[in-house]
Structures are given as C-alpha cells and as structure tokens.
Design an enzyme around this catalytic site. Structure first.
Site, short mmCIF file in Angstrom:
data_model
loop_
_atom_site.label_atom_id
_atom_site.label_comp_id
_atom_site.label_asym_id
_atom_site.label_seq_id
_atom_site.Cartn_x
_atom_site.Cartn_y
_atom_site.Cartn_z
N GLY A 198 0.86 -1.17 0.00
CA GLY A 198 0.00 0.00 0.00
C GLY A 198 0.90 1.23 0.00
O GLY A 198 1.84 1.31 0.80
N ALA A 199 0.60 2.17 -0.88
CA ALA A 199 1.52 3.27 -1.14
C ALA A 199 1.92 4.05 0.13
O ALA A 199 3.12 4.22 0.40
CB ALA A 199 0.93 4.20 -2.21
N ARG A 242 10.38 -1.19 -4.70
CA ARG A 242 9.21 -1.29 -5.58
C ARG A 242 9.12 0.01 -6.39
O ARG A 242 9.32 1.09 -5.83
CB ARG A 242 7.91 -1.51 -4.79
CG ARG A 242 7.81 -2.88 -4.13
CD ARG A 242 6.43 -3.14 -3.56
NE ARG A 242 5.48 -3.56 -4.59
CZ ARG A 242 4.16 -3.72 -4.35
NH1 ARG A 242 3.67 -3.45 -3.16
NH2 ARG A 242 3.36 -4.12 -5.32
N ASP A 283 -1.51 4.42 -6.49
CA ASP A 283 -0.08 4.31 -6.21
C ASP A 283 0.67 5.51 -6.76
O ASP A 283 1.72 5.89 -6.25
CB ASP A 283 0.48 3.01 -6.76
CG ASP A 283 0.05 1.87 -5.86
OD1 ASP A 283 -1.10 1.41 -6.02
OD2 ASP A 283 0.83 1.49 -4.97
#
Ligand code: MRU
Length: 346
Positions: free
Chosen positions: A48-49, A90, A238
C-alpha cells in the site's frame, strides 16, 4: 485507531504486521536494518503506497540508530546507500520516493553534525510522516462524505485501509467513515487477483469495523453494476500523474471502464503525497512486473496452471483520467480538468 498496526517504531526496530500471513495469522516482524526493510517492502510484508512510504522513512532511521562508528560522515555515506536500496524495492508507488526524498532532505541539514543529532532528526521526521498520514486519511474521508448517498452500494478494489496506510486508510477509510457516520453503506469487495488483497485484507478489516460487505471476483463488477445497481466505485492510487492518469492495483482500469459504461461515478482517493506532478501522464509511470508464480500458484502454495505455463504479472495498471469522476485528497475533492485543478493543490 485500529486494533492492529501496519507499522510501528519500537526502540531501534521497525515492527510490521506481516500482511502475507493475514488473515490466517496475525504475526508482527521486527526489522533492524534498512536492507531488511527494503526486502519486507519487496516481498509485501507491508504494502500500500502510504505504508510503503512510512516503512522507507523508518528504514532510514535504522542507520544512525544502529551506528557503531560514531562518525557522522560514515553515517551519511550509509544513509545514501540505504536510500538507494530502499528506492529499488518497488517502482510504482510514488510515496516511497516522496518519503525518502523528504527524509534525505531533512538529514542533509549541515547543522546535524553529530550522529546523535542525525538520529534524533531522522526519528522525528519519520514520526511526522507517519502521524501526518493518519490525519490526511481522516481528512480524505471527511471530504468524501457528501459524495456518498445515505444508502450506497460501493465497489472497492485491492486494500486501501489501515493496513495499506499508517492507519485509517484512503478509499477504505471513506467507506469506514461513512459507516461510522451512520450511512448505510454496503461494500462489494473485489478479491483482487493475484495476491487477493481484497479477499484477505479488506474483508479482514471490514469485519472488524462492522461494515457489511460481500467479496466478489474481480470480473464480476460489470455484472453487479448491471443487475444490482452500484452507486459508486472508490479506489486508491499508487501514483497520480499531473494530468490525472492514475496507477493503481491491476484491475482498476477494467473496473473504471465498467463504471464508465454504466454511468457509475468512479472516485480515486489519494493523499497529495501520491500525486506526482513530475510525471506528466500515465505512460510515464513505471509499472512493476512481479514474478509469474504469483499468477500460476495461489499464494505461492497451490499450483493452478500447468508447470512451465508462462504468465504475465503487471502489479498495476493505469486508468486514464477521462474515466475518473474526481480525485479525493486531504485538501478537497478535485474534479476535471485535472491538469489544471491538481496543479492548484501544490
Ligand atoms: O501491490 P499493493 O498491494 O501494494 O497495491 C496497493 C494498491 O494498489 C493500493 O490501492 C494503493 O497503494 C493505495 S493504498 C492506500
């Protein structure tokens, strides 16, 4: 506050709820090096961002905290290395880069000329990032409330709740808040292939908040819009590009297309930390490609495709701005034209 914590600072360690194990097990892991934190982000212990951003910030705190040299230059060199390692974990959620930029900028202050000063400043900044995230999420929920009918069926994709943030959540925070405020909300929870963030995590959260819901398979959204009537969709993000194009969990674009076809409002909930004015449009957003085994095996355990069958696994897709009704931020609800109206936020 939720009864669980996605991330916490515990004297010299970053404690994370291992989201790979939910809902079967509630296990907290402690990490004491930035490399371990980077690996936890990559392997999706935390995801989750906004949660990734907070994890990276606390990951940097570990450098001065565990320093044994007492040498400020050596610590600064190690911070630069850790920053690069965390940055590589990521690629899509811009909150990761935003948090690292903010931390590194703060720590570049030349008056932080001892390791103790660096350590104190790093921890204070990471705590500020975490605390602000919770407040931002609540503000998003408050701005969204007038958009939710008193009786509403809402489709939600992936997990955007307390698990995906430091606490409360963005899109799921909106659903939770509307429920807390007495609206009769009913959530249709996309299971969210391949890692099942909806079925595993969103369902787990909603049961704790007492929000009524049903899990649906990702491909069922069009069916429910046609047969049941869906009042709105709300998803997280995101990365939102300067023109409003939005990267979010794979499947979001399909959901937006179905919503468009049925005239269902499609909202993106995102803190301004997820808006990347340096990325002009969706084509410039890097899309993470994850291992094919996430598709061919269910949760790494049960093979569902023939051995050796190839699979593509983009973790995110881009929803073009034209399919987005509005972007709900902590500073207010932003409507098209996004290019113009997002710029006004900054
Ligand atoms: O791969 P994940 O689980 O990190 O993807 C998460 C999402 O796509 C969320 O919708 C997004 O990060 C927003 S979380 C508030």
């Amino acid at each position: 506050m939720s009864a669980f914590h996605s991330i916490q600072w515990i004297d010299g360690a970053v404690r994370m709820l291992d989201q790979r194990k939910l809902p079967a097990q509630t296990v907290y892991n402690d990490y004491t090096t930035p490399d371990q934190v980077a690996e936890a982000i990559r392997s999706m212990v935390i995801r989750g961002a906004p949660a990734i951003g907070a994890a990276a910030a606390y990951g940097l705190v570990l450098v001065p905290w565990h320093d044994r040299t007492g040498n400020v230059e050596a610590v600064r060199a190690e911070l630069r290395r850790a920053d690069q390692v965390l940055r590589a974990s990521r690629p899509t959620a811009v909150n990761l880069f935003w948090a690292l930029d903010r931390m590194m900028q703060r720590l570049a202050d030349p008056s932080l000329n001892t390791v103790d000063k660096l350590r104190d400043a790093a921890l204070a900044e990471a705590h500020a990032i975490a605390q602000e995230d919770v407040e931002i999420n609540k503000a998003i929920a408050r701005h969204a409330l007038p958009l939710i009918p008193d009786k509403a069926t809402i489709i939600h994709h992936c997990n955007t709740g307390s698990l995906a943030t430091v606490d409360y959540g963005t899109a799921l925070g909106i659903i939770r808040y509307a429920h807390e405020q007495g609206k009769q909300v009913f959530a249709l929870v996309d299971e969210t292939r391949p890692r099942l963030q909806g079925a595993r995590l969103t369902a787990w959260e909603l049961m704790q908040y007492g929000v009524p819901f049903q899990i649906i398979v990702d491909s069922a959204s069009g069916h429910f819009m046609r047969t049941m009537g869906v009042d709105l969709c709300v998803v997280g993000a995101d990365r939102v590009a300067a023109n409003g194009d939005t990267a979010n969990k794979i499947g979001t674009y399909n959901l937006a297309l179905a919503a468009h076809a049925h005239g269902v409002p499609f909202y993106v909930a995102a803190p301004t930390t997820t808006i990347d004015m340096a990325t002009p449009n969706g084509d410039a957003i890097p899309i993470e490609e994850r291992p094919p085994e996430e598709v061919t095996l269910v949760l790494g355990q049960c093979r569902i495709a023939p051995e050796g069958a190839p699979a593509a696994n983009p973790a995110f897709d881009v929803t073009p701005a034209k399919y987005i009704t509005a972007i709900i931020t902590e500073k207010g609800v932003v409507y098209p034209p996004f290019e113009e109206n997002l710029a006004k936020l900054f």
